[in-house]
Write a protein that holds these residues in place. Structure first.
Motif, PDB file in Angstrom:
ATOM      1  N   ARG A  47       1.618 -15.596   0.593  1.00 29.83           N
ATOM      2  CA  ARG A  47       0.972 -14.727  -0.216  1.00 29.83           C
ATOM      3  C   ARG A  47      -0.248 -14.984  -0.432  1.00 29.83           C
ATOM      4  NH1 ARG A  47      -0.996 -13.183  -4.947  1.00 29.83           N
ATOM      5  NH2 ARG A  47      -0.506 -14.690  -5.641  1.00 29.83           N
ATOM      6  N   CYS A  54       2.355  -5.803  -0.476  1.00 31.51           N
ATOM      7  CA  CYS A  54       2.638  -7.201  -2.170  1.00 31.51           C
ATOM      8  C   CYS A  54       3.283  -6.839  -3.571  1.00 31.51           C
ATOM      9  CB  CYS A  54       1.446  -7.868  -2.149  1.00 31.51           C
ATOM     10  SG  CYS A  54       1.772  -9.413  -2.830  1.00 31.51           S
ATOM     11  N   HIS A  55       2.620  -5.866  -4.135  1.00 31.79           N
ATOM     12  CA  HIS A  55       2.687  -5.464  -5.608  1.00 31.79           C
ATOM     13  C   HIS A  55       4.479  -4.656  -5.360  1.00 31.79           C
ATOM     14  CE1 HIS A  55      -0.822  -7.418  -7.120  1.00 31.79           C
ATOM     15  NE2 HIS A  55      -1.512  -6.374  -6.721  1.00 31.79           N
ATOM     16  N   PHE A  84       6.922  -7.333  -4.221  1.00 34.08           N
ATOM     17  CA  PHE A  84       7.372  -7.610  -5.824  1.00 34.08           C
ATOM     18  C   PHE A  84       7.972  -6.908  -6.650  1.00 34.08           C
ATOM     19  CE2 PHE A  84       6.694  -8.973 -10.322  1.00 34.08           C
ATOM     20  CZ  PHE A  84       7.030 -11.168  -9.939  1.00 34.08           C
ATOM     21  N   ASP A  85       7.512  -6.008  -7.268  1.00 36.99           N
ATOM     22  CA  ASP A  85       8.623  -5.082  -7.554  1.00 36.99           C
ATOM     23  C   ASP A  85       9.634  -4.538  -7.288  1.00 36.99           C
ATOM     24  OD1 ASP A  85       5.758  -4.670  -9.407  1.00 36.99           O
ATOM     25  OD2 ASP A  85       5.618  -2.440  -9.364  1.00 36.99           O
ATOM     26  N   LEU A  88      10.321  -8.580  -0.602  1.00 39.93           N
ATOM     27  CA  LEU A  88       9.350 -10.436  -0.468  1.00 39.93           C
ATOM     28  C   LEU A  88       9.155 -11.384   1.140  1.00 39.93           C
ATOM     29  CD1 LEU A  88       9.768 -11.840  -3.519  1.00 39.93           C
ATOM     30  CD2 LEU A  88       8.640 -10.252  -2.985  1.00 39.93           C
TER      31      LEU A  88
END
Length: 118
Positions: free
Chosen positions: A20, A42-43, A46-47, A58
């Motif tokens: 990342r 990215c967020h 991840f969530d 991911l």
């Protein structure tokens, strides 16, 4: 490189590790306007990984952005892909131009994916 977009020079940066932070730094250096999308995705990845307990979100995120960097570290490659995407989305493009744009896109994506080890 294919003849359609042969590079005169080497890449702007070496291909970064598929992490990342390394990819974020590369996107910041190569394609700053895409950095906000990188961060948002990215967020989200991840969530989704946290919600599902799976690492696939991911992994898909890292592959997508490693491919993006592999393309954008070669300016002529990125320009050729953007032009191919423009032609492919042009409703007035004839069939020959559309097919050529799809072939160019496929070649560029295949080259980028080889560079990231896929």
């Amino acid at each position: 490189m294919t003849a359609q977009y042969a590079e005169a020079e080497g890449p702007l940066i070496p291909q970064p590790a598929m992490t990342r932070e390394a990819l974020r730094d590369a996107v910041r250096r190569l394609d700053l306007p895409s950095l906000a999308v990188f961060d948002k995705e990215c967020h989200e990845a991840f969530d989704r990984a946290a919600e599902t307990g799976a690492i696939n979100p991911l992994r898909f995120f890292l592959i997508k952005w490693a491919t993006h960097v592999a393309i954008h570290r070669w300016p002529a490659r990125a320009a050729a892909l953007h032009e191919a995407e423009r032609v492919a989305g042009d409703p007035d493009a004839d069939e020959k131009a559309f097919e050529a744009s799809m072939e160019t896109s496929s070649l560029i994506l295949a080259e980028a994916q080889r560079e990231i080890g896929l």
